[in-house]
Design an enzyme around this catalytic site. Structure first.
Site, PDB file in Angstrom:
ATOM      1  N   ARG A 199      45.649  26.902  42.760  1.00 11.39           N
ATOM      2  CA  ARG A 199      44.734  27.540  43.586  1.00 11.39           C
ATOM      3  C   ARG A 199      45.045  26.950  45.084  1.00 11.39           C
ATOM      4  O   ARG A 199      43.960  26.702  45.908  1.00 11.39           O
ATOM      5  CB  ARG A 199      43.458  27.313  43.285  1.00 11.39           C
ATOM      6  CG  ARG A 199      42.872  27.382  41.721  1.00 11.39           C
ATOM      7  CD  ARG A 199      43.192  29.097  41.901  1.00 11.39           C
ATOM      8  NE  ARG A 199      42.925  29.593  40.233  1.00 11.39           N
ATOM      9  CZ  ARG A 199      43.981  29.769  39.592  1.00 11.39           C
ATOM     10  NH1 ARG A 199      45.370  29.591  39.809  1.00 11.39           N
ATOM     11  NH2 ARG A 199      43.630  30.069  38.279  1.00 11.39           N
TER      12      ARG A 199
ATOM     13  N   SER B 265      34.434  32.914  40.183  1.00 12.36           N
ATOM     14  CA  SER B 265      34.550  31.366  40.239  1.00 12.36           C
ATOM     15  C   SER B 265      34.103  30.673  41.442  1.00 12.36           C
ATOM     16  O   SER B 265      35.020  30.937  42.272  1.00 12.36           O
ATOM     17  CB  SER B 265      35.768  31.003  39.500  1.00 12.36           C
ATOM     18  OG  SER B 265      35.908  31.507  38.287  1.00 12.36           O
TER      19      SER B 265
ATOM     20  N   GLU C  70      35.886  26.513  45.243  1.00  8.49           N
ATOM     21  CA  GLU C  70      37.106  27.609  45.395  1.00  8.49           C
ATOM     22  C   GLU C  70      36.673  28.673  46.583  1.00  8.49           C
ATOM     23  O   GLU C  70      37.730  28.959  47.231  1.00  8.49           O
ATOM     24  CB  GLU C  70      37.256  28.276  44.151  1.00  8.49           C
ATOM     25  CG  GLU C  70      38.633  28.977  43.740  1.00  8.49           C
ATOM     26  CD  GLU C  70      38.901  29.413  42.526  1.00  8.49           C
ATOM     27  OE1 GLU C  70      39.055  30.695  42.550  1.00  8.49           O
ATOM     28  OE2 GLU C  70      38.630  28.413  41.455  1.00  8.49           O
TER      29      GLU C  70
END
Length: 338
Positions: free
Chosen positions: A164, A238, A334
């Protein structure tokens, strides 16, 4: 085409949380030449933020600068040997790109079906789902250098992809604006049904030899079951990353919590399911005012109606604190916080 500046623009329709904030200036980018115009007018020396699909951002207040809304469109491909090379403009919706590949029988994107956002944002985040990551199919991207005022190309090795993350999110954050991405897909690639509930759902459908279309449909079904539709309930998917920790730290947690959900990375690291950690702290389905943790997936924070960005952020901070107190793990967000 000369770009146009919209003053005091509402961003409610441009972020999937549906937070009602304003930008001092909004500019829609429809052609690459407009980046050169922006550079000549020294827009990049002022405060700005690049917005794709608005699915990975939380505005906690009005934005006192310029929002650059990327609307670049177009997908094209060519086949060379056993590989397909597909180039998609940054403003293309990621899921539309996935189905372009499926419609043309190009395997490799199907496990990432229905991930929200745009193609241009995909390398920044190194998006991934159900055992697939963007870095595995990325070939190159074209980007505008806001410091030098020129277009440059990055290959896979240039991007520093990790879980990520990429150079566009870390060492070169805010310097480069991606305008298109080229993907390399291996035409003989076998479907991957090993991750999560994919195989179980295929079994329920009596599909013994799944096609890439079957996998994409199953992944989409699983995501819809777990995640709320942003058009109905404000969310950004998310909110937290799954946490990667050292094996020694994992063993400490596993000894206290034998049922901890985890995924081996290598001999030295383990990935913890952040949703499991959050759920163990009692947050799944919990609401505070207009903010709630999604009942089917604790990784997702939702706006039930008219929550402010600050209220959403405050709930995320409470979650971070609770997980740290219980497990000694500090969750990472995130979502971009502005």
């Amino acid at each position: 085409m000369e770009y146009k500046v919209i003053q005091n623009a509402s961003l409610k329709a441009y972020n999937t949380f549906g937070v009602d904030v304003q930008a001092q200036h909004l500019i829609r980018i429809d052609e690459e030449i407009q980046f050169t115009q922006l550079f000549q007018n020294e827009i990049f020396k002022q405060k700005y933020f690049v917005l794709g699909g608005g699915s990975n951002v939380l505005f906690t207040k009005d934005f006192d600068g310029t929002i650059l809304k990327i609307n670049l469109k177009g997908i094209q491909h060519f086949i060379e040997g056993s590989n397909a090379y597909i180039t998609a403009a940054a403003g293309e919706i990621w899921n539309d790109f996935v189905w372009y590949c499926i419609d043309h029988q190009f395997p490799g994107t199907e496990n990432m079906a229905l991930i929200p956002g745009t193609v241009g944002a995909s390398p920044v985040q190194n998006i991934g789902a159900y055992g697939a990551e963007l870095m595995d199919i990325f070939y190159s991207c074209r980007a505008f250098d806001t410091l030098e005022g020129m277009f440059v190309t990055f290959n896979r090795e240039d991007c520093g992809f990790t879980y990520r993350d990429s150079i566009f999110k870390s060492v070169h954050k805010d310097r480069y604006i991606i305008t298109s991405v080229t993907f390399k897909l291996y035409l003989q690639k076998a479907v991957n049904t090993t991750y999560g509930a994919i195989q179980s759902e295929l079994d329920l459908r009596n599909i013994a030899q799944p096609t890439i279309k079957d996998v994409a449909e199953v992944v989409s079904h699983i995501r819809v079951e777990k995640l709320p539709d942003p058009s109905m309930i404000g969310n950004a998917g998310s909110f937290f990353k799954n946490q990667i920790i050292a094996v020694e730290e994992f063993q400490r947690i596993q000894s206290a919590y034998p049922n901890v959900v985890h995924y081996p990375i290598n001999d030295k690291e383990e990935k913890l399911a952040a949703g499991w950690l959050i759920e163990q702290c009692g947050w799944k389905g919990k609401a505070i005012g207009e903010v709630a943790v999604w009942k089917n997936q604790a990784l997702v924070i939702t706006n039930l109606g008219n929550a402010s960005g600050k209220e959403i952020f405050d709930v995320s901070s409470k979650i971070v604190n609770d997980v740290h107190q219980k497990f000694g793990i500090t969750l990472e967000r995130e979502v971009n916080i502005l």
